[in-house]
Structures are given as C-alpha cells and as structure tokens.
Design a protein around this motif. Structure first.
Motif, mmCIF file in Angstrom:
data_model
loop_
_atom_site.group_PDB
_atom_site.id
_atom_site.type_symbol
_atom_site.label_atom_id
_atom_site.label_comp_id
_atom_site.label_asym_id
_atom_site.label_seq_id
_atom_site.Cartn_x
_atom_site.Cartn_y
_atom_site.Cartn_z
ATOM 1 N N SER A 1 0.855 -1.183 0.000
ATOM 2 C CA SER A 1 0.000 0.000 0.000
ATOM 3 C C SER A 1 0.890 1.232 0.000
ATOM 4 O O SER A 1 1.999 1.201 0.548
ATOM 5 N N THR B 1 4.978 -5.652 -14.034
ATOM 6 C CA THR B 1 4.141 -4.571 -14.560
ATOM 7 C C THR B 1 3.429 -4.948 -15.856
ATOM 8 O O THR B 1 2.448 -4.318 -16.232
ATOM 9 N N VAL C 1 -9.655 -3.956 -0.395
ATOM 10 C CA VAL C 1 -9.722 -2.951 -1.451
ATOM 11 C C VAL C 1 -11.049 -2.217 -1.360
ATOM 12 O O VAL C 1 -12.099 -2.820 -1.098
ATOM 13 N N ILE D 1 -11.712 -4.653 -9.553
ATOM 14 C CA ILE D 1 -10.301 -4.979 -9.396
ATOM 15 C C ILE D 1 -9.777 -5.578 -10.687
ATOM 16 O O ILE D 1 -10.537 -6.136 -11.483
ATOM 17 N N THR E 1 -4.711 -5.466 -8.475
ATOM 18 C CA THR E 1 -4.633 -4.021 -8.241
ATOM 19 C C THR E 1 -5.993 -3.390 -8.497
ATOM 20 O O THR E 1 -6.866 -4.016 -9.108
ATOM 21 N N ASP F 1 -2.044 3.253 -8.432
ATOM 22 C CA ASP F 1 -1.089 2.264 -7.939
ATOM 23 C C ASP F 1 -0.966 2.318 -6.427
ATOM 24 O O ASP F 1 0.069 1.982 -5.858
ATOM 25 N N TYR G 1 -2.435 0.464 -4.279
ATOM 26 C CA TYR G 1 -2.526 -0.851 -3.638
ATOM 27 C C TYR G 1 -2.133 -1.929 -4.633
ATOM 28 O O TYR G 1 -2.484 -1.869 -5.813
ATOM 29 N N LEU G 2 -1.398 -2.937 -4.139
ATOM 30 C CA LEU G 2 -1.036 -4.090 -4.967
ATOM 31 C C LEU G 2 -1.006 -5.322 -4.076
ATOM 32 O O LEU G 2 -0.493 -5.277 -2.958
ATOM 33 N N TYR G 3 -1.561 -6.408 -4.602
ATOM 34 C CA TYR G 3 -1.560 -7.671 -3.862
ATOM 35 C C TYR G 3 -1.083 -8.766 -4.797
ATOM 36 O O TYR G 3 -1.600 -8.937 -5.901
#
Length: 365
Positions: free
Chosen positions: A178, A246, A327, A332, A346, A351, A353-355
């Motif tokens: 986060s 990415t 989230v 998502i 995500t 950007d 938050y990323l899991y």
C-alpha cells in the motif's frame, strides 16, 4: 502517595495503557501498571518491552508517590467501581482505594524494578493523516508472517522516501503493498511488529494528522496525552520490488463484491483435505470458480472483462479473499502470465494498492 480522580477518567487511562501488556510474559513486573502521582498529574505506564505506553491525566495530588499494580486486577476493580470520585493512597507497596462504599487494599510491587520508558536517541519525523495510515495498515497487516524464524517478515515494512511511504507485508505465499503519496523529509526503511501495527490501528483517530517520531530502535506516536512507543524489528527486509510485474499476458477485470461473494460461497465446499483450494477458469467474458472436495462440489460464474488467452489456475481461497476484501474500489484487475506464476491484483486505476498471491499447482481439482 495520595490523590483523587474521577472513576471514568481513571478507567479510561488504565484501559488505554493496558494495551501494552502482553499475556505471554512470565515476568511479574511486566504484568503490572506503573502508577505515579506528581505535579498535579497521574502518570500511568505499561510495557511488554516491545510496546510501551505512557498516559498522563490531571488530578488532585495531595502527596506524591509511585507504585506498580497488577494490571488485570487493578483494571477489573476500576471498571466495576461506581461512577464517582476515586480516592487512592499508598503506604510503601500497599495501595488503598475508596469509591463511595467500596474499599480495597491491593499489594503492589517495587516501582524501582519497573522498566524505563524508551529513549529515541536522535529523532526523525514523518507526517501522515490518521485516515491514510489506518488504510495502509489495513491493506497490509494481514499478510505478515507468523514464522519467528524469519523475524523481519512478522512485521510491516514502511519504506519512506522523499515522495511517499510504501507499506509492505509478505509471508512467502503472498505480498500486500500500500502507498501513501506525499513529501517526507527523510529516507528510511522501518519494520513495525505486526502486534504494534494492530494496537496503533485501534488508537488512530482518522480525522487527525499524526507525527511519527523515529529513533534509533523505536518509534513514538502521541494520541491525546498518551505516548505509544514500539520497538522496531532489526534486519534486512526482502527486496519486494523484484517481485512486482508490470506487464501481464492475461488481464481480467471483475466486480469486487461479486468476486468476494462467489469466493466465499465456494470456500464453503473446499473441505479440509484440499486446504481451502479453488480453481479459477477464465474464458470468454466470464470467470468460473470451482471447488471439488469430500464434502461436495461448487460452481460459480461471474462476469469478467478479459484480455489475452484463456487460463485455468488454482489458489488458496483464503489468500485470495484476504487480499481482495481490503480494497475499496468497485472493480479490481487481476494480472496473470500463466498457471504457475503469481497473480497480481490491483485497482483498475492508480497504484496505491497491490496484492501478489502465488497459485497452487494441481493436476486436477
């Protein structure tokens, strides 16, 4: 020591500082609350050596003094007192308490043996809003490890740069990240123990701006007259940036609430022997969620916007759910390369938050 204070005020600060006491300690002194009456103030302290708290409250002090009392016993007594003025005095290591018709005598411990409040040493500061800190903790804390053999992974990393603060937690099977945008005056990496993150989250006022003071081995946050210290975890955190992909061969956008509801229903049928596994079958404009165990089968279908090839992949259902539940966005995006490499989840935009979660290799489910 001799002072008087309102029951509601005393109960509030006793409850506050007691958060720092661990149920796992085997040292009698650490089961106690340090109490000192001095200069028209009541000072309460508690610590488990990892977390330390100090709260100060104005009161009528007739005689100065100090004592250490068992936190559980004293806290229970104070909570059950009538709502009235509490009169407290001590003689050596014996404390007398009176509130209306209730009178108690409590044996205490030697305050000389109680640990000192940590000293920060040289201090640096970061500034965040309570709302953003609470959100970032919520989005990462669940992914910390329980493995004490990898101590740094039992905490949440705060990677502070001049431009932002990145929060990271990982346990070897998934990673949550986060980000809080905003200029900071320092660049530093800190690892906060998971328990400290949990306790800070309970104390945060999301409507206030917080100043976090960073010392050599501790940080300090103040909440309305209460100081909260936590020891930092020592060690080198994992190079998390190396895990972030990415570009994805396959991308799927789904409604978050519909995905959560379908996963929760599918989890009811995963069974113990399958360790909570579900299979995702992605094709056309739909995502199928399937599970087959000794207790039965389940088949769920939700709409999806897919780019790339079809894919069948399996996951631990709980790991998927925990990463998606935190989230706030309505939709998502899930990014895949194949059935054996991590899925990256995500928000559709931004950007913050990323899991990342590893799939499970299965011949069939």
């Amino acid at each position: 020591m001799k002072f008087q204070i309102e029951k509601s005020t005393l109960s509030s600060i006793v409850s506050m500082v007691s958060r720092a006491i661990s149920s796992k300690t085997n040292m009698e002194i650490l089961e106690g609350i340090y109490m000192e009456a001095v200069d028209g103030e009541l000072i309460l302290r508690a610590t488990d050596t990892e977390i330390s708290m100090e709260s100060r409250q104005a009161c009528l002090v007739e005689e100065e003094g100090r004592i250490v009392l068992n936190a559980s016993l004293f806290g229970n007594i104070v909570r059950k007192l009538p709502s009235a003025m509490v009169y407290i005095q001590s003689d050596g290591q014996k404390l007398s308490l009176k509130c209306e018709q209730a009178e108690f005598e409590i044996m205490g411990l030697n305050p000389e043996e109680y640990p000192q409040i940590p000293e920060l040493g040289s201090s640096e500061k970061i500034v965040v809003t309570g709302e953003s800190l609470l959100k970032s903790f919520k989005e990462t804390q669940f992914a910390t490890s329980n493995d004490d053999m990898r101590i740094v992974l039992t905490g949440v990393l705060l990677d502070v740069t001049n431009d932002d603060i990145t929060f990271v937690a990982l346990d070897g099977y998934r990673m949550a990240m986060s980000k809080i945008e905003g200029e900071q005056q320092i660049e530093r990496a800190l690892i906060l123990p998971a328990r400290s993150v949990s306790e800070i989250s309970k104390l945060i006022d999301e409507n206030k701006t917080l100043v976090i003071e960073i010392g050599n081995n501790h940080i300090l946050i103040e909440f309305d007259g209460t100081k909260f210290f936590t020891k930092l975890l020592n060690g080198e955190f994992f190079q998390y940036n190396s895990l972030i992909r990415t570009q994805h061969d396959i991308e799927v956008v789904v409604d978050r609430k519909a995905f959560i509801a379908a996963l929760e229903r599918a989890s009811l049928m995963t069974g113990k022997e399958r360790n909570g596994l579900v299979k995702l079958n992605i094709h056309d404009d739909m995502l199928e969620i399937l599970s087959n165990s000794e207790v039965g089968k389940v088949h769920e279908t939700i709409e999806a916007k897919k780019t790339g090839e079809d894919l069948t992949i399996a996951f631990n259902a709980r790991y998927l759910l925990e990463g998606v539940r935190v989230v706030d966005d309505e939709e998502i995006k899930m990014g895949f390369t194949d059935a054996v490499n991590p899925c990256i989840i995500t928000p559709v935009e931004g950007d913050h938050y990323l899991y990342l979660v590893l799939p499970v290799r299965l011949a069939n489910l």
